[in-house]
Scaffold this active site. Structure first.
Site, PDB file in Angstrom:
ATOM      1  N   CYS A 117      -1.234   8.242  13.115  1.00  0.00           N
ATOM      2  CA  CYS A 117       0.315   8.132  13.346  1.00  0.00           C
ATOM      3  C   CYS A 117       0.873   8.764  12.128  1.00  0.00           C
ATOM      4  O   CYS A 117       2.134   8.921  12.042  1.00  0.00           O
ATOM      5  CB  CYS A 117       0.320   6.518  13.045  1.00  0.00           C
ATOM      6  SG  CYS A 117      -0.464   5.756  14.762  1.00  0.00           S
ATOM      7  N   HIS A 257       7.862   5.924  11.788  1.00  0.00           N
ATOM      8  CA  HIS A 257       6.958   5.675  12.846  1.00  0.00           C
ATOM      9  C   HIS A 257       7.086   4.469  13.514  1.00  0.00           C
ATOM     10  O   HIS A 257       7.229   3.130  13.150  1.00  0.00           O
ATOM     11  CB  HIS A 257       5.461   5.737  12.085  1.00  0.00           C
ATOM     12  CG  HIS A 257       4.352   5.361  13.197  1.00  0.00           C
ATOM     13  ND1 HIS A 257       4.122   6.374  14.269  1.00  0.00           N
ATOM     14  CD2 HIS A 257       3.267   4.302  13.308  1.00  0.00           C
ATOM     15  CE1 HIS A 257       3.401   5.793  15.004  1.00  0.00           C
ATOM     16  NE2 HIS A 257       2.752   4.711  14.337  1.00  0.00           N
ATOM     17  N   ASN A 287       4.538   3.716  21.134  1.00  0.00           N
ATOM     18  CA  ASN A 287       3.804   4.426  20.038  1.00  0.00           C
ATOM     19  C   ASN A 287       3.066   5.487  20.525  1.00  0.00           C
ATOM     20  O   ASN A 287       2.207   5.631  21.284  1.00  0.00           O
ATOM     21  CB  ASN A 287       3.083   3.426  19.608  1.00  0.00           C
ATOM     22  CG  ASN A 287       2.343   4.185  18.237  1.00  0.00           C
ATOM     23  OD1 ASN A 287       2.417   5.230  17.827  1.00  0.00           O
ATOM     24  ND2 ASN A 287       1.612   3.479  17.408  1.00  0.00           N
TER      25      ASN A 287
END
Ligand code: UT7
Length: 330
Positions: A117, A257, A287
């Site tokens: 990520c 994020h 995500n």
């Protein structure tokens, strides 16, 4: 004396597949419900690349072509392509290799960077260093993941979170102080036990057994990751502000994020930022791992003003985490 070169972001592109996977769709696949997903994560739907024969490189291509169009350049003018991803088309060659071939970037070299990520922040910092060196004039940095390729759609604790998408930025030299100004990146591999893919690497090559055991999917201990993510992302963002003598009042946008709305809120809180200054699109895209931050920039581009201070922040598998300060310059 020549002025310091910084890497300015001069164009942004993005791409998400048309196909939507909604919470209602997931209710039919696993024992979950819309209310649980929305209150625990903030997600309502995600995009899934479900066309046969399409891979992460196919998410990158439209994002980069958008950049070329906006900036009025041809792909053969690009010097280097850095692709942040943990879902490469293949182990080798790199997705960057494949992308350069698909877009006709005949004069570029490139490489993939795996930081889960935090993939976009690691790649952005690396790409910026190439520009700052004075050696490269046009570096494309992409954050792209086809997470649906490694999600077990029978595991309700992970399949609700992830989606597919890509965002890309063009970095060019600037001598007026715009662009990537500072970055604090961190890594702690001792966190690998709570978020990883068990098999397929050299530790545990693919076999009938690994497939039967579903070891080619994301393994995540959600609560453990959550705890580290809240602290990690908030701490590093605060550290970046402090190191640059800034407070929340100096920041126009937090670009976090998009892993969980609760992690985003905790980071914004810690930085003293009100919700209007925080980019959030997790409800529509979920995500997308390395794709989240550039996809936010892509969606908010028209609202960014020259001189705006942006803090980009991420936390993810590894553990990897970090925060980057960008002064918007165009
Ligand atoms: O981007 C990479 C880094 N990753 C992250 O940052 C993710 C961090 N973690 C998270 O976002 C959250 O931990 C999750 C969204 C993954 C899970 O949320 P949670 O609030 O931590 O839930 P939990 O795992 O503690 O589970 C709570 C309960 C459990 O039931 P019991 O044991 O209390 O009866 C789970 O079995 O919720 C249950 N549960 C679900 N219920 C309905 C877990 N997943 C689901 C689901 N639908 N999809």
């Amino acid at each position: 004396m020549s002025k310091k070169i910084t890497a300015a972001i001069t164009a942004i592109g993005g791409y998400v597949p048309e196909n939507r996977l909604t919470n209602a769709d997931l209710e039919k696949m696993v024992d979950t419900n819309d209310e649980w997903i929305r209150t625990r994560t903030g997600i309502s739907e995600r995009r899934i690349l479900n066309e046969p024969g399409k891979a992460t490189s196919d998410l990158c291509v439209p994002a980069i072509m958008e950049i070329c169009k906006k900036r009025g350049i041809q792909p053969d003018e690009i010097d280097c392509v850095v692709v942040g991803t943990v879902t490469p088309d293949m182990f080798f060659p790199s997705t960057a290799n494949i992308v350069c071939d698909k877009i006709g970037a005949k004069n570029a070299w490139g490489f993939d960077l795996a930081a889960a990520c935090s993939g976009f922040l690691y790649s952005l910092t690396t790409g910026a260093a190439l520009v700052e060196s004075g050696r490269y004039k046009k570096v494309v940095v992409v954050g792209a993941d086809k997470m649906s390729a490694i999600v077990d759609y029978g595991d309700r604790s992970t399949c609700i979170i992830f989606g597919d998408g890509a965002g890309a930025v063009l970095l060019e030299p600037n001598t007026e102080g715009f662009g990537v100004l500072d970055s604090i990146l961190k890594s702690d591999g001792s966190g690998r036990g709570v978020l990883h893919m068990k098999a397929g690497g050299s530790l545990r090559p693919a076999s009938y057994e690994t497939v039967a055991n579903k070891e080619h999917y994301i393994y995540q201990e959600g609560q453990a990751v959550f705890k580290f993510a809240v602290k990690g992302m908030a701490d590093v963002s605060a550290e970046l502000l402090e190191r640059n003598n800034l407070t929340g009042n100096d920041i126009a946008w937090l670009v976090p994020h998009q892993a969980n709305k609760r992690i985003i809120d905790a980071t914004a809180n810690r930085m003293g930022l009100s919700p209007e200054k925080v980019m959030v699109n997790i409800q529509r895209f979920g995500n997308t791992t390395a794709g989240t931050i550039p996809l936010c920039l892509w969606e908010w581009e028209s609202q960014l003003k020259k001189g705006d201070n942006l803090v980009l922040a991420a936390f993810g598998g590894g553990f990897t985490w970090g925060a980057t300060l960008v002064k918007w310059g165009f």
